[in-house]
Design a protein around this motif. Structure first.
Motif, mmCIF file in Angstrom:
data_model
loop_
_atom_site.group_PDB
_atom_site.id
_atom_site.type_symbol
_atom_site.label_atom_id
_atom_site.label_comp_id
_atom_site.label_asym_id
_atom_site.label_seq_id
_atom_site.Cartn_x
_atom_site.Cartn_y
_atom_site.Cartn_z
ATOM 1 N N SER A 1 -4.359 -7.089 12.171
ATOM 2 C CA SER A 1 -5.250 -7.451 13.278
ATOM 3 C C SER A 1 -6.722 -7.388 12.848
ATOM 4 N N MET A 2 -6.971 -6.926 11.637
ATOM 5 C CA MET A 2 -8.341 -6.884 11.117
ATOM 6 C C MET A 2 -8.525 -7.867 9.966
ATOM 7 N N ASP B 1 -0.658 -9.684 17.955
ATOM 8 C CA ASP B 1 -1.056 -8.722 18.982
ATOM 9 C C ASP B 1 -1.619 -9.335 20.268
ATOM 10 N N ALA C 1 -1.231 -1.663 22.089
ATOM 11 C CA ALA C 1 -2.450 -1.943 21.326
ATOM 12 C C ALA C 1 -3.660 -1.892 22.259
ATOM 13 N N PHE C 2 -4.831 -1.640 21.696
ATOM 14 C CA PHE C 2 -6.006 -1.434 22.541
ATOM 15 C C PHE C 2 -6.391 -2.678 23.332
ATOM 16 N N THR D 1 -6.430 2.174 17.614
ATOM 17 C CA THR D 1 -6.222 0.899 18.303
ATOM 18 C C THR D 1 -4.765 0.487 18.460
ATOM 19 N N ALA D 2 -3.837 1.199 17.809
ATOM 20 C CA ALA D 2 -2.427 0.817 17.965
ATOM 21 C C ALA D 2 -1.521 2.026 17.782
ATOM 22 N N PRO E 1 -12.157 0.617 13.942
ATOM 23 C CA PRO E 1 -11.485 -0.332 13.032
ATOM 24 C C PRO E 1 -11.752 -1.745 13.523
ATOM 25 N N THR E 2 -12.389 -2.548 12.692
ATOM 26 C CA THR E 2 -13.003 -3.782 13.194
ATOM 27 C C THR E 2 -12.439 -5.054 12.574
ATOM 28 N N GLY E 3 -12.284 -6.080 13.427
ATOM 29 C CA GLY E 3 -11.864 -7.398 12.965
ATOM 30 C C GLY E 3 -12.850 -8.436 13.480
ATOM 31 N N PHE F 1 -15.078 -7.936 15.752
ATOM 32 C CA PHE F 1 -16.312 -7.255 16.157
ATOM 33 C C PHE F 1 -16.451 -7.123 17.681
ATOM 34 N N GLY F 2 -15.327 -7.244 18.407
ATOM 35 C CA GLY F 2 -15.401 -7.133 19.864
ATOM 36 C C GLY F 2 -15.479 -5.680 20.302
#
Ligand SMILES: *Cc1c(COP(=O)(O)O)cnc(C)c1O
Length: 490
Positions: free
Chosen positions: A316-317, A141, A106-107, A421-422, A261-263, A265-266
């Motif tokens: 993860s989002m 994750d 994962a990223f 991201t994964a 792809p955002t959760g 916002f990092g």
């Protein structure tokens, strides 16, 4: 470089202090006093570790540069095949940036492989001699990526708590088989919120902090509100740009889009920081799943967390409070800490806040936002494989779907990079369902089937897990977390 708090009442003199501390004393997030400008043409011939180091050094001015470079080299040597960021050309003007070749697929590995050095060296820089104890509450994750990053790091211990009923089989297998002398993994009866609130209580208890201090231990966090987690993510935006220039896909100075792809916002905020440092970015495109609180915010100017929470296939989002948005709000208000503090207080008390029309327009110059429903996610994943022979994971499929919506409106005149991201093998059951319509309960069997259908190779990180005996089998009550922590540091 100095770091200031988004809520205005706490300034620290160095990155070392900001990273060691994690959160500012006034409850705000640390942001750099300025955004240094970098010369991209100097980075063109650098390898990934050197680019990462060069970007970090702009903020971490007091860190020893030789040690920082060595740490980046060691961290990024853990990625396969050769770089944490691999750019794949899908079509004219359309690319995928694969950030998932690290130890846990994962990223988050990009930041968590280097964070241990940033934390330890930062603490050393400001004369902190205590051992650092990292506590993580995870829904999957982050826990594994943090464990891999921190294992066997001198002067640091890590403890991960996961909900006994809240992680996938694969994620559980990844965590319970974790190697390393300084790690501990414990299941907590209940769901993620039980786990998270128990860990938060420890962080906010003065009593526990004192007890730990007596034993020469201080607490820290590996969460993305820590600037040390955020900063390493800026590097791959620059590295991607350099790669596109080097491969003659773009000319130096051309603007490009990134779709993220955002959760929390990092990741996308790191892209915004890259832009502030001089990277020619046209739009940052914020992709959400059915938990579309960010889409609504960008469209309406009101952030409202009072809504139904959906468990989606891009877990993860699945987030209602996007913590790092506070850093963007702060920038967009003209760095007005008073207004930022007031809005965050509103978020806490009534669950929502609004920005001004002018701020909304400023944001719209930099960002575009949209979301993707569950059925669209499956459909995009399957169609993308049919059309391009490229297998997406469920999070990346959300981003591709939103990219397609954007391109549908604006055309594809600007080179556009989707951040992947994964690995698809991390969320195999849903990927298999999208590709074949088949349900497979066993995660390893699902990998086998997906491999047979797609011929996409199974990463060794997955094959190694199969048949590996768990080291950590303890399940505890949430009230026993403190005892568990004290036991671990004995
Ligand atoms: C954490 C994560 C995200 C969301 O990243 P944020 O920085 O929280 O926006 C997206 N995809 C995957 C696979 C993740 O693990």
């Amino acid at each position: 470089m100095k770091f200031i708090s988004t809520r205005g009442k706490s300034t620290v003199e160095s990155a070392s202090q900001a990273i060691s501390q994690g959160l500012a004393n006034d409850g705000g997030l640390f942001v750099p006093e300025t955004f240094p400008q970098v010369d991209i043409s100097k980075m063109l011939k650098m390898d990934y570790a050197s680019i990462a180091c060069h970007v970090l050094k702009q903020f971490l001015t007091e860190y020893n540069e030789t040690a920082l470079l060595t740490a980046c080299e060691n961290a990024y040597a853990k990625f396969e095949p050769e770089s944490p960021s691999t750019v794949v050309k899908i079509d004219d003007n359309f690319y995928i940036l694969e950030l998932f070749h690290g130890p846990t697929l994962a990223f988050k590995d990009v930041a968590l492989t280097i964070l241990p050095h940033l934390l330890r060296a930062g603490a050393d820089n400001i004369g902190v001699k205590d051992e650092i104890l990292i506590l993580v509450a995870t829904s999957g994750d982050t826990g594994k990526a943090a464990l891999e990053g921190f294992k066997n790091q001198k002067g640091i211990k890590i403890m991960v708590f996961y909900p006994s009923e809240g992680v996938s089989d694969m994620q559980k297998a990844q965590m319970t088989t974790q190697e390393g002398d300084n790690v501990n993994v414990v299941a907590v009866k209940g769901n993620f919120d039980d786990c998270q609130s128990a860990v938060k209580t420890i962080f906010s208890s003065k009593d526990i902090a004192n007890k730990l201090k007596e034993k020469g231990v201080i607490l820290s966090s590996a969460n993305s509100i820590n600037f040390g987690r955020l900063a390493p993510q800026i590097g791959y935006y620059f590295a991607t740009y350099c790669m596109l220039v080097n491969q003659n896909e773009i000319n130096m100075g051309d603007k490009i889009n990134f779709v993220v792809p955002t959760g929390n916002f990092g990741n996308i905020l790191a892209g915004y920081y890259a832009k502030k440092m001089g990277l020619p970015i046209d739009k940052l495109i914020c992709a959400s799943n059915s938990n579309n609180v960010l889409t609504e915010f960008f469209v309406s100017g009101t952030y409202d967390k009072n809504r139904e929470f959906f468990k989606t296939m891009s877990p993860s989002m699945d987030i209602l409070i996007s913590s790092n948005l506070e850093r963007l709000i702060f920038e967009m208000s003209g760095r007005n800490a008073e207004i930022t503090a007031k809005r965050m207080e509103e978020l806490k008390t009534v669950g929502k806040y609004s920005i001004t029309k002018q701020e909304k327009e400023e944001i719209a110059k930099e960002f575009y936002a949209d979301y993707c429903e569950e059925d669209e996610c499956l459909e995009t994943l399957s169609e993308f494989f049919d059309e391009f022979g490229y297998l997406l994971d469920t999070h990346t499929s959300v981003a591709v779907n939103v990219a397609e919506k954007y391109i549908g409106q604006k055309g594809l005149n600007t080179p556009t990079v989707v951040l992947s991201t994964a690995s698809p093998y991390k969320f195999t059951q849903n990927v298999l369902k999208a590709i074949s319509g088949k349900h497979e309960k066993d995660a390893f069997k699902a990998c086998q089937k997906l491999n047979e259908i797609t011929a996409c190779p199974i990463p060794v990180q997955i094959t190694e897990l199969k048949g590996k005996a768990p080291r950590f089998t303890k399940v505890i009550d949430k009230n026993d977390i403190v005892n568990e922590v004290m036991d671990f540091i004995k």
